[in-house]
Design a protein around this motif. Structure first.
Motif, PDB file in Angstrom:
ATOM      1  N   ARG A 191       0.833  -1.214   0.000  1.00  0.00           N
ATOM      2  CA  ARG A 191       0.000   0.000   0.000  1.00  0.00           C
ATOM      3  C   ARG A 191       0.865   1.261   0.000  1.00  0.00           C
ATOM      4  O   ARG A 191       0.601   2.209  -0.748  1.00  0.00           O
ATOM      5  CB  ARG A 191      -0.929  -0.009   1.210  1.00  0.00           C
ATOM      6  N   PHE A 194       2.408   2.011  -3.432  1.00  0.00           N
ATOM      7  CA  PHE A 194       1.532   1.893  -4.590  1.00  0.00           C
ATOM      8  C   PHE A 194       1.399   3.222  -5.336  1.00  0.00           C
ATOM      9  O   PHE A 194       1.286   4.281  -4.730  1.00  0.00           O
ATOM     10  CB  PHE A 194       0.151   1.411  -4.168  1.00  0.00           C
ATOM     11  N   GLY A 210       2.370  -3.721  -6.568  1.00  0.00           N
ATOM     12  CA  GLY A 210       1.537  -3.488  -5.401  1.00  0.00           C
ATOM     13  C   GLY A 210       0.431  -4.485  -5.195  1.00  0.00           C
ATOM     14  O   GLY A 210      -0.621  -4.146  -4.659  1.00  0.00           O
ATOM     15  N   TRP A 216      -5.337  -6.973  -5.142  1.00  0.00           N
ATOM     16  CA  TRP A 216      -5.180  -6.275  -3.860  1.00  0.00           C
ATOM     17  C   TRP A 216      -6.115  -6.800  -2.767  1.00  0.00           C
ATOM     18  O   TRP A 216      -6.570  -6.068  -1.904  1.00  0.00           O
ATOM     19  CB  TRP A 216      -5.353  -4.761  -4.060  1.00  0.00           C
ATOM     20  N   LEU A 251      -5.847  -1.360  -0.294  1.00  0.00           N
ATOM     21  CA  LEU A 251      -5.334  -0.061  -0.709  1.00  0.00           C
ATOM     22  C   LEU A 251      -6.232   1.089  -0.284  1.00  0.00           C
ATOM     23  O   LEU A 251      -5.786   2.234  -0.212  1.00  0.00           O
ATOM     24  CB  LEU A 251      -5.166  -0.019  -2.236  1.00  0.00           C
TER      25      LEU A 251
END
Length: 309
Positions: A191, A194, A210, A216, A251
């Motif tokens: 995170r 990213f 990421g 994610w 994220l």
């Protein structure tokens, strides 16, 4: 918690997730027999007994199961990814151990929950991953693995279905996301590093940037352990697969925007709002009475004592 199932074999019992599953099942009142390639370095917790075993050896596995005669089996032992081993070693270890464990479970009449993986879909570890057919991804989405780990889990699910058919025992294939541990979420580094604009500049589907490999997603190990507990008591017939993911991506960004950045013109139809996970756990919520309880916003820095063995 009360349950008619009192004894359970846990394979991979000293692994990262296995130890949490052992502790959860002990808390639920089970007598646990832990199987692993080694024995605990310290004292075993009360209510648990451990054996060192090679699960790819059919004779060893069958003997232990015949002696223990468990009511249930939680199978987590596996080589967890294809990045640090030859592909044939990953595939042969995971498939042979799954066959030996699930067949032994079926012969003793034990119900089973075992760790398949979201990797069976073919998105993680792919050099150029295809876009999913639709989002949110559910258990009915086609499995198209390209790597040895993903295909070992697809083959394991075939073994699971065969076990249910042949022996008439319920088998739950749990498909977890990337497992995170309270107070030490590895996803935090993804995170913090990213950059969605850098993602847009790459060809469609090629980036591991990421955490793009699983869009994610993640699951807290405590929620994974609770799904194993739920699957071992739920009213399941035959073989069923269940996704095991947190409710949101790690994220904190809109999932639709992330998929647009990753796939561009090839982005799939996306019917999720905000940062909701690209995988849906609706089936597990409906059939197992399970739902994820932990969010990275609190759990990433949470001070929780892990299993002490």
């Amino acid at each position: 918690m009360t349950t008619d199932t009192r004894s359970v074999v846990v394979t991979g019992a000293l692994g990262g997730a296995g130890r949490w599953v052992v502790r959860r099942l002990l808390d639920d009142g089970y007598e646990v027999v832990g199987l692993d390639q080694r024995l605990p370095s310290g004292d075993a917790p009360e209510g648990a007994n451990f054996f060192e075993v090679d699960l790819t050896d059919r004779g060893e596995t069958a003997e232990l199961f015949a002696d223990v005669d468990p009511d249930a089996v939680a199978h987590l032992a596996a080589i967890p990814d294809p990045t640090n081993h030859a592909g044939v070693r990953v595939f042969s270890n995971n498939v042979l151990s799954a066959y030996n464990v699930l067949d032994a479970a079926g012969r003793t009449g034990a119900r089973v929950a075992w760790a398949s993986s979201e990797s069976a879909y073919g998105f993680p570890f792919a050099e150029r991953r295809p876009a999913p057919d639709y989002v949110p991804i559910d258990e009915e989405h086609p499995l198209r693995p390209q790597d040895s780990y993903g295909v070992s889990k697809e083959a394991g699910e075939a073994v699971a279905a065969r076990t249910a058919r042949r022996y008439g025992v319920p088998v739950a294939s749990i498909r977890p996301s990337w497992v995170q541990y309270p107070g030490r979420y590895e996803a935090t580094g993804n995170r913090e590093g990213f950059d969605i604009e850098a993602l847009r500049d790459l060809p469609s589907g090629v980036s591991q940037h990421g955490g793009a490999g699983n869009f994610w997603s993640y699951i807290d190990v405590r929620d994974l352990a609770s799904m194993f507990s739920s699957a071992l008591t739920a009213d399941i017939e035959g073989h069923e697969a269940y996704l095991c993911h947190a409710a949101e991506n790690y994220l904190g960004l809109d999932t639709a925007d992330l998929l647009d950045a990753l796939f561009g013109d090839d982005a799939p139809p996306c019917d999720v709002e905000g940062d909701a996970c690209a995988f849906t756990t609706a089936k597990a919520e409906r059939e197992l009475g399970w739902a994820p309880e932990h969010d990275w916003r609190e759990a990433a820095d949470e001070n929780v004592d892990g299993p002490g063995f």
